[in-house]
Design an enzyme around this catalytic site. Structure first.
Site, PDB file in Angstrom:
ATOM      1  CG  LEU A 283      -2.166  -0.793   1.221  1.00 40.48           C
ATOM      2  CD1 LEU A 283      -2.845  -0.757   2.588  1.00 40.48           C
ATOM      3  CD2 LEU A 283      -3.131  -0.283   0.150  1.00 40.48           C
ATOM      4  CG  ASP A 284       0.866   3.807  -3.345  1.00 36.61           C
ATOM      5  OD1 ASP A 284       1.847   3.098  -3.642  1.00 36.61           O
ATOM      6  OD2 ASP A 284      -0.052   4.069  -4.143  1.00 36.61           O
ATOM      7  N   PRO A 285       2.375   4.991   0.721  1.00 38.47           N
ATOM      8  CG  PRO A 285       4.492   5.969   0.875  1.00 38.47           C
ATOM      9  CD  PRO A 285       3.576   5.255  -0.080  1.00 38.47           C
TER      10      PRO A 285
END
Length: 258
Positions: free
Chosen positions: A37-39
């Site tokens: 999951l992206d930041p």
């Protein structure tokens, strides 16, 4: 907990890799995640605790994912989300937003197709993550990888407006939650400048629910929809609501574990 599967509700600000490292320190064993999951993204992150569980990584990565994301119109960035430098800021009339055309595009997105990955992603090209090539200004040496994806279901679930002031507050606060070096100060200044010069005082935000195959980038879908409508757009918020058989109700809060 050893040699087990654990689902956590990842908050904004920390990477999937950072989550795995912190839990490995806590449990004293190897921890592997089954899909980044992206930041700036939050929601269901499935982790494998222990060496035996790690053997199931490939199996548990290749599962469908479900997301709810907010599509912000009026801006594009080099990352396709708010954690990027603004590359385009275009004025438009939010009261004349082409809702029906967007609804048609969302429906038409269902099915198999090829997707170009976003420049700031972690896929490794020639020994370096793609975001390294993007930061160095050398993307033309490798190009953006393309992969086949499938969208199983997509529908619009909401349409809202956000003021310029509230948008700036939201973006700056979220960027402030990011850990590590992600060009935060440059990005905040880029957003402040773009918002200050933008002639719009309100912007359209569309909420979309989507079910996709493994490896699909929601950020790229957000960027593609804006390009087709000829109004730049980004993924302002991304929430993964399901990862294979694990939903939000199956998740533990990360703050309760570390």
């Amino acid at each position: 907990m050893l040699d087990d599967i654990l689902a956590v509700n990842k908050p904004i600000g920390i990477t999937s890799h950072q989550v795995a490292i912190r839990l490995a320190e806590k449990f004293g064993t190897v921890v592997t995640h089954t899909g980044s999951l992206d930041p700036m993204a939050e929601g269901v992150l499935v982790l494998l605790i222990g060496p035996e569980a790690k053997k199931r990584q490939a199996e548990l990565q290749a599962v469908d994912k479900e997301y709810e994301f907010d599509l912000l119109f009026g801006f594009s960035t080099d990352s396709y989300d708010s954690l990027g430098l603004v590359t385009n800021a275009t004025a438009y009339d939010p009261e004349k937003f082409p809702e029906e055309k967007l609804n048609d595009l969302i429906r038409q997105s269902v099915g198999k197709r090829k997707q170009e990955l976003p420049p700031f992603s972690s896929i490794v090209i020639r020994g370096k993550p793609l975001f390294w090539w993007a930061r160095e200004g050398r993307l033309d040496e490798v190009g953006l990888p393309v992969r086949e994806i499938e969208v199983y279901e997509a529908k619009r679930s909401g349409l809202d407006r956000i003021t310029k002031t509230d948008l700036e507050t939201l973006i700056v606060e979220n960027i402030g939650r990011i850990e590590g070096d992600f060009r935060q100060e440059r990005i905040k200044e880029s957003w402040r400048s773009a918002l200050a010069s933008h002639s719009n005082n309100r912007f359209s935000v569309v909420t979309i629910r989507i079910t996709v195959s493994s490896g699909t980038y929601v950020r790229s879908i957000a960027n593609e929809l804006g390009k087709t409508l000829r109004v730049p757009s980004i993924a302002l918020r991304i929430l993964r609501t399901r990862n294979g058989r694990f939903g939000l109700s199956d998740c533990k809060l990360l703050c309760d574990l570390i």
